[in-house]
Design a protein around this motif. Structure first.
Motif, PDB file in Angstrom:
ATOM      1  N   VAL A  72      15.525 -20.215  92.263  1.00  0.00           N
ATOM      2  CA  VAL A  72      15.446 -19.062  93.157  1.00  0.00           C
ATOM      3  C   VAL A  72      16.602 -19.111  94.163  1.00  0.00           C
ATOM      4  CG1 VAL A  72      14.076 -17.913  94.937  1.00  0.00           C
ATOM      5  CG2 VAL A  72      12.944 -18.967  92.963  1.00  0.00           C
ATOM      6  N   VAL A  73      17.412 -18.036  94.220  1.00  0.00           N
ATOM      7  CA  VAL A  73      18.461 -18.002  95.228  1.00  0.00           C
ATOM      8  C   VAL A  73      18.135 -17.050  96.372  1.00  0.00           C
ATOM      9  CG1 VAL A  73      20.404 -18.858  93.900  1.00  0.00           C
ATOM     10  CG2 VAL A  73      19.787 -16.448  93.731  1.00  0.00           C
ATOM     11  N   GLU A  74      17.481 -15.941  96.083  1.00  0.00           N
ATOM     12  CA  GLU A  74      17.048 -15.104  97.189  1.00  0.00           C
ATOM     13  C   GLU A  74      15.905 -14.189  96.762  1.00  0.00           C
ATOM     14  OE1 GLU A  74      20.950 -13.237  97.697  1.00  0.00           O
ATOM     15  OE2 GLU A  74      19.996 -11.324  97.220  1.00  0.00           O
ATOM     16  N   SER A  75      15.180 -13.698  97.762  1.00  0.00           N
ATOM     17  CA  SER A  75      14.121 -12.755  97.440  1.00  0.00           C
ATOM     18  C   SER A  75      14.049 -11.724  98.553  1.00  0.00           C
ATOM     19  CB  SER A  75      12.788 -13.487  97.306  1.00  0.00           C
ATOM     20  OG  SER A  75      12.394 -13.992  98.551  1.00  0.00           O
ATOM     21  N   GLU A  76      13.495 -10.546  98.236  1.00  0.00           N
ATOM     22  CA  GLU A  76      13.368  -9.521  99.274  1.00  0.00           C
ATOM     23  C   GLU A  76      12.197  -8.601  98.937  1.00  0.00           C
ATOM     24  OE1 GLU A  76      16.601  -6.756  99.342  1.00  0.00           O
ATOM     25  OE2 GLU A  76      16.921  -6.868  97.181  1.00  0.00           O
ATOM     26  N   THR A  77      11.633  -8.003  99.970  1.00  0.00           N
ATOM     27  CA  THR A  77      10.593  -6.999  99.766  1.00  0.00           C
ATOM     28  C   THR A  77      11.157  -5.661 100.199  1.00  0.00           C
ATOM     29  OG1 THR A  77       8.927  -8.649 100.256  1.00  0.00           O
ATOM     30  CG2 THR A  77       8.230  -6.367 100.303  1.00  0.00           C
ATOM     31  N   ILE A  78      11.119  -4.695  99.297  1.00  0.00           N
ATOM     32  CA  ILE A  78      11.665  -3.368  99.603  1.00  0.00           C
ATOM     33  C   ILE A  78      10.513  -2.386  99.683  1.00  0.00           C
ATOM     34  CG2 ILE A  78      13.262  -1.564  98.832  1.00  0.00           C
ATOM     35  CD1 ILE A  78      14.288  -3.785  96.831  1.00  0.00           C
ATOM     36  N   TYR A  79      10.590  -1.467 100.628  1.00  0.00           N
ATOM     37  CA  TYR A  79       9.559  -0.438 100.710  1.00  0.00           C
ATOM     38  C   TYR A  79      10.104   0.833 100.088  1.00  0.00           C
ATOM     39  CZ  TYR A  79       5.810   2.402 102.586  1.00  0.00           C
ATOM     40  OH  TYR A  79       4.739   3.243 102.714  1.00  0.00           O
ATOM     41  N   ALA A  80       9.488   1.270  99.003  1.00  0.00           N
ATOM     42  CA  ALA A  80       9.955   2.494  98.348  1.00  0.00           C
ATOM     43  C   ALA A  80       8.774   3.159  97.668  1.00  0.00           C
ATOM     44  CB  ALA A  80      11.031   2.168  97.320  1.00  0.00           C
ATOM     45  N   ASN A  81       8.790   4.486  97.643  1.00  0.00           N
ATOM     46  CA  ASN A  81       7.685   5.238  97.036  1.00  0.00           C
ATOM     47  C   ASN A  81       6.323   4.771  97.536  1.00  0.00           C
ATOM     48  OD1 ASN A  81       9.428   6.805  95.537  1.00  0.00           O
ATOM     49  ND2 ASN A  81       9.463   5.302  93.855  1.00  0.00           N
ATOM     50  N   LYS A  82       6.223   4.550  98.811  1.00  0.00           N
ATOM     51  CA  LYS A  82       4.979   4.129  99.455  1.00  0.00           C
ATOM     52  C   LYS A  82       4.450   2.804  98.921  1.00  0.00           C
ATOM     53  CE  LYS A  82       3.458   8.823 100.400  1.00  0.00           C
ATOM     54  NZ  LYS A  82       2.577   9.893  99.969  1.00  0.00           N
ATOM     55  N   TRP A 101       8.198  -7.192  91.052  1.00  0.00           N
ATOM     56  CA  TRP A 101       6.766  -6.893  91.038  1.00  0.00           C
ATOM     57  C   TRP A 101       6.500  -5.667  91.896  1.00  0.00           C
ATOM     58  CZ3 TRP A 101       8.431 -11.893  90.481  1.00  0.00           C
ATOM     59  CH2 TRP A 101       7.838 -12.625  89.439  1.00  0.00           C
ATOM     60  N   PHE A 102       5.718  -4.773  91.398  1.00  0.00           N
ATOM     61  CA  PHE A 102       5.417  -3.569  92.160  1.00  0.00           C
ATOM     62  C   PHE A 102       4.100  -3.691  92.912  1.00  0.00           C
ATOM     63  CE2 PHE A 102       8.310  -2.277  88.783  1.00  0.00           C
ATOM     64  CZ  PHE A 102       9.297  -1.666  89.539  1.00  0.00           C
ATOM     65  N   GLN A 103       3.468  -4.830  92.747  1.00  0.00           N
ATOM     66  CA  GLN A 103       2.228  -5.099  93.469  1.00  0.00           C
ATOM     67  C   GLN A 103       2.212  -6.543  93.939  1.00  0.00           C
ATOM     68  OE1 GLN A 103      -0.421  -4.325  90.309  1.00  0.00           O
ATOM     69  NE2 GLN A 103      -0.185  -2.110  90.551  1.00  0.00           N
ATOM     70  N   GLY A 104       1.420  -6.806  94.928  1.00  0.00           N
ATOM     71  CA  GLY A 104       1.201  -8.199  95.336  1.00  0.00           C
ATOM     72  C   GLY A 104       2.409  -8.851  95.977  1.00  0.00           C
ATOM     73  N   SER A 105       3.223  -8.071  96.655  1.00  0.00           N
ATOM     74  CA  SER A 105       4.462  -8.628  97.204  1.00  0.00           C
ATOM     75  C   SER A 105       4.196  -9.830  98.119  1.00  0.00           C
ATOM     76  CB  SER A 105       5.238  -7.551  97.946  1.00  0.00           C
ATOM     77  OG  SER A 105       4.498  -7.127  99.071  1.00  0.00           O
ATOM     78  N   LYS A 106       3.100  -9.743  98.895  1.00  0.00           N
ATOM     79  CA  LYS A 106       2.808 -10.836  99.838  1.00  0.00           C
ATOM     80  C   LYS A 106       2.601 -12.145  99.101  1.00  0.00           C
ATOM     81  CE  LYS A 106       0.678  -9.099 104.025  1.00  0.00           C
ATOM     82  NZ  LYS A 106      -0.443  -8.156 104.036  1.00  0.00           N
ATOM     83  N   TYR A 107       1.832 -12.053  98.051  1.00  0.00           N
ATOM     84  CA  TYR A 107       1.523 -13.250  97.277  1.00  0.00           C
ATOM     85  C   TYR A 107       2.790 -13.852  96.674  1.00  0.00           C
ATOM     86  CZ  TYR A 107      -0.058 -16.048  93.329  1.00  0.00           C
ATOM     87  OH  TYR A 107      -0.242 -17.054  92.426  1.00  0.00           O
ATOM     88  N   PHE A 108       3.599 -13.010  96.043  1.00  0.00           N
ATOM     89  CA  PHE A 108       4.767 -13.537  95.347  1.00  0.00           C
ATOM     90  C   PHE A 108       5.808 -14.109  96.320  1.00  0.00           C
ATOM     91  CE2 PHE A 108       3.010 -10.615  92.139  1.00  0.00           C
ATOM     92  CZ  PHE A 108       2.773 -11.572  91.156  1.00  0.00           C
ATOM     93  N   LYS A 109       5.819 -13.528  97.517  1.00  0.00           N
ATOM     94  CA  LYS A 109       6.757 -14.031  98.517  1.00  0.00           C
ATOM     95  C   LYS A 109       6.476 -15.509  98.815  1.00  0.00           C
ATOM     96  CE  LYS A 109       8.512 -12.800 102.961  1.00  0.00           C
ATOM     97  NZ  LYS A 109       8.075 -12.270 104.239  1.00  0.00           N
ATOM     98  N   ASP A 110       5.176 -15.843  98.824  1.00  0.00           N
ATOM     99  CA  ASP A 110       4.816 -17.240  99.071  1.00  0.00           C
ATOM    100  C   ASP A 110       5.108 -18.144  97.887  1.00  0.00           C
ATOM    101  OD1 ASP A 110       4.007 -16.793 101.583  1.00  0.00           O
ATOM    102  OD2 ASP A 110       1.869 -16.560 101.094  1.00  0.00           O
ATOM    103  N   VAL A 111       5.095 -17.560  96.711  1.00  0.00           N
ATOM    104  CA  VAL A 111       5.273 -18.368  95.504  1.00  0.00           C
ATOM    105  C   VAL A 111       6.743 -18.730  95.285  1.00  0.00           C
ATOM    106  CG1 VAL A 111       5.098 -18.346  92.986  1.00  0.00           C
ATOM    107  CG2 VAL A 111       3.216 -17.433  94.379  1.00  0.00           C
ATOM    108  N   PHE A 112       7.593 -17.713  95.423  1.00  0.00           N
ATOM    109  CA  PHE A 112       9.004 -17.928  95.068  1.00  0.00           C
ATOM    110  C   PHE A 112       9.837 -18.376  96.274  1.00  0.00           C
ATOM    111  CE2 PHE A 112       7.399 -15.378  91.639  1.00  0.00           C
ATOM    112  CZ  PHE A 112       8.016 -15.930  90.527  1.00  0.00           C
TER     113      PHE A 112
END
Ligand code: ADP
Ligand code: MG
Length: 725
Positions: A72-82, A101-112
């Motif tokens: 993993v080199v970087e990750s980001e959460t983008i807000y789009a289409n609600k 992933w279009f769902q569960g962003s919080k969870y995946f942020k902790d994983v990766f």
């Protein structure tokens, strides 16, 4: 067991009292327990890419799943289409790719987390910006060393289930792997062999320590498969040893007086039959006769499709018993069926002086007392009844044969109760739900199985077709036209709801609609679950006597009466029925020499589109099967007329437990063996087990000591199921 292996896992380096306690909570106490805690899966995707730069070459025209490893080199959460969209970028020395992933962003942020290594498995896509992307892929976190080893040596990485008890004491994927690795290194050579050498040699199995090692850390796929094969074999082998012992033990213990042909009763009866028995029926009868002539009680399962003529086989067997002064009990699941059998059998025997009784809960009290008396004093030769027959106040004078129809509706205990009313009586169990070979082999290991695999000669195969609801007007017209040739029709609707009230309302609505709008010139009857069995029977009887042309029904006709002129069955919302139910329903027609039709009506687009496609399970993934289930069932109905073929498909679709509640059928929960897929292994293991037990029932031979010890140690507490007791 070697004392080394029975040591507590606390002897392992990284395990202190706290971790030991967590392991203990999931049932792992000793080192041996840990060695037998196998991975639930492996990183073993077939398409593993060695480097990211290769990815762009496979993407064009590639239509499968691949696995690739990256950091993993970087990750980001983008807000789009609600929506919160989570993106992570991974790299190796040759390039980058992205997972989304279009769902569960919080969870995946902790994983990766940055710097961690993952194996990503999915089908890659090329975005319009030229990125290689995996959408909602499967992923496994691995350590850096593992990622190196994996790439350099192609090592297969095991993944273990990680119950929360382990996670709570800070055991993760890597640490568990390490713990198990160290247990294997220090202790696997203490494992004692669990199969006799001759079986290991015969099947070319790995020795036990190699088996365990390779189940955890496979040297390669060949070794892994070899290890899996052995562990499966072993599991089913010991189970089959129990089945075999159970069977031979029973045979040893029980005796009945053998039957002989005494008078011409059976022969006289056969000469009254208006048809010839099929070859299959004759074969089964000779198998039954052999059983009855021996001094061991018969324990036979008779399988035969709906309409294959099981009843007459049972009847002839009963006559043989009666010729030997025995009484017969005929146990059926419903009152209407008991009544039907009573009438059929009375008709068949009307020229003979044989006392037959019907015993069901609705018989009047005074009549009941009379019947009970005549069963007790031996006057009644055949008693047909429901579970009312199991009541304690029923005693037989000399119960020699028990026939059980549609056996899967009776529990094991109920059967036992009936058996205990006789002195080791003979038992014939009949079922129209054909059981796939693997299953009957396993669960009826202690029953002998007979099969009627042939329909009476005069039957034409039923024509089965699939239609959309838009074709209903044509279907009604077809019913109308065929009615001129004397055809009657069933129109079936599925039960709408659990609630009887709603069912009644729906059934009535369908009935009114057909009567008033679709087929106003025909006589329409209605049958549904709210009617008492006597009322149901009256409707069926009136239908048989042609007081109705069409019978609208909910599924209550599933077990019903022979109506020779009812040669059309229309099944609405057919996608909502199970396969065996559809097959049972279809079996209501085609009981004469006229062409019969089964019309399946559905709104399921997939089914209509795939109409007549031959589904091949080998090429379907489980998610595809899930999606196509209804279509697979409906297409199978068109393609197959034999209940056995359909049962195989049903078995594949639903798994064995659901065919008839697992508990009832006594199938244990196997850990390794798969009853659908491992037919070959099961066959071999069963052969071996039965052979060994047959030669050495109590395992006294020196060469069987291992088997004896293992059975005593590991299985003595296990409740042995038995089909009868
Ligand atoms: P199932 O196996 O579903 O219980 P049944 O025993 O009810 O089938 O038989 C269906 C019908 O076929 C019955 O009317 C029976 O009398 C008739 N039948 C049975 N055997 C034969 C045969 N060999 N030839 C013609 N008709 C038969
Ligand atoms: Mg029957």
């Amino acid at each position: 067991m070697s004392t080394e292996l029975s040591k507590s896992i606390q002897y392992l380096k990284s395990i202190g009292p706290k971790r030991a306690e967590s392991f203990s909570q999931i049932g792992i106490n000793t080192i041996k327990d840990l060695l037998y805690y196998f991975p639930s899966r492996y990183l073993d995707r077939t398409n593993i890419l060695k480097s990211i730069d290769v990815l762009k070459y496979v993407i064009n025209g590639f239509d499968g799943e691949i696995t690739i490893i990256g950091k993993v080199v970087e990750s980001e959460t983008i807000y789009a289409n609600k929506k919160n969209i989570f993106k992570v970028k991974l790299k190796d020395s040759t390039g980058f790719f992205e997972c989304v992933w279009f769902q569960g962003s919080k969870y995946f942020k902790d994983v990766f987390n940055e710097g961690q290594y993952f194996a990503i498995s999915s089908k890659p896509v090329l975005t319009r910006y030229g990125h290689l992307q995996f959408v909602h892929p499967d992923f496994d976190r691995i350590s850096e060393i593992e990622s190196q080893e994996f790439l350099n040596t192609g090592k297969i990485i095991p993944f273990y289930r990680l119950p929360k008890q382990l996670r709570q004491s800070n055991i993760g994927d890597f640490s568990l792997r390490k713990i198990i690795q160290s247990a294997i290194n220090s202790y696997s050579n203490y494992l004692e062999e669990t199969l006799p050498n001759r079986l290991i040699e015969k099947h070319n199995f790995l020795p036990i320590n190699q088996t365990i090692k390779n189940l955890h850390f496979p040297e390669n796929y060949e070794m892994l498969n070899s290890a899996k094969k052995r562990i499966k074999y072993e599991e089913i082998f010991y189970f089959e040893c129990l089945v075999a012992q159970n069977k031979f033990y029973k045979i040893d213990k029980e005796f009945t007086s053998p039957f002989k042909v005494k008078t011409s009763l059976v022969k006289d009866f056969l000469s009254t039959l208006s048809f010839e028995l099929t070859k299959s029926q004759l074969n089964v009868l000779s198998e039954i006769r052999k059983d009855l002539e021996s001094n061991k009680p018969m324990n036979r399962l008779l399988q035969g499709d709906v309409g294959s003529g099981k009843t007459i086989v049972a009847l002839i067997s009963m006559l043989f018993a009666i010729d030997n002064n025995s009484q017969c009990a005929f146990l059926v699941p419903t009152e209407i069926l008991a009544d039907q059998h009573f009438k059929t059998i009375s008709r068949f025997l009307n020229k003979f002086n044989i006392k037959i009784e019907l015993f069901i809960s609705s018989v009047s009290k005074s009549n009941k007392a009379k019947i009970i008396d005549s069963i007790k004093n031996g006057e009644t030769k055949i008693v047909i009844g429901t579970h009312a027959l199991l009541e304690d106040n029923i005693e037989f004078n000399n119960l020699g044969l028990i026939v059980i129809d549609e056996q899967h509706r009776f529990g094991v205990l109920q059967r036992y109760k009936l058996v205990s009313k006789g002195n080791s009586p003979n038992i014939l169990i009949m079922t129209a739900t054909p059981i796939p070979r693997t299953l009957s082999m396993t669960i009826y290991g202690d029953l002998d199985v007979s099969i009627i695999d042939e329909m009476p000669k005069n039957r034409k195969p039923i024509k089965t077709i699939l239609r959309g609801e838009n074709k209903l007007p044509d279907i009604f017209n077809f019913i109308l036209q065929k009615n001129k040739d004397g055809y009657q029709a069933f129109i079936v609707y599925p039960l709408v709801e659990e609630s009887e009230k709603i069912e009644l309302k729906a059934a009535t609505t369908y009935y009114e609609e057909i009567k008033n709008n679709f087929l106003p010139s025909l006589k329409i009857g209605l049958i549904h679950g709210k009617l008492s069995w006597q009322e149901k029977e009256k409707v069926m009887f009136d239908f048989a006597n042609k007081l109705y042309d069409v019978l609208v029904s909910t599924t209550v006709i599933e077990v019903g009466i022979d109506i020779p002129d009812a040669n059309i069955i229309v099944i609405n919302d057919a996608e909502r029925f199970g396969l065996s139910q559809l097959h049972q329903l279809r079996g209501r027609v085609g009981r004469s020499d006229k062409q019969a039709y089964c019309i399946l009506v559905t709104k399921n687009e997939l089914a209509l589109k795939s109409n007549n496609i031959n589904y091949n399970f080998e090429y379907l993934s489980s998610s595809e099967i899930e999606k196509h289930k209804a279509a697979i069932r409906l297409n199978a109905m068109i393609k197959y007329s034999s209940g056995f073929d359909l049962a195989e498909i049903d078995f594949k679709l639903r798994g064995p437990g659901n065919i008839f509640g697992t508990e009832q059928s006594g199938i244990p929960n196997f850990r390794y063996i798969n009853l659908v897929e491992d037919v070959e292994i099961i066959t071999k293991a069963k052969e071996d087990a039965f052979h060994i037990i047959n030669e050495d029932k109590f395992l006294l031979n020196h060469s069987n000591t291992i088997i004896k010890n293992i059975l005593e140690k590991n299985y003595s507490s296990q409740k042995i199921f038995s089909s009868i007791a």
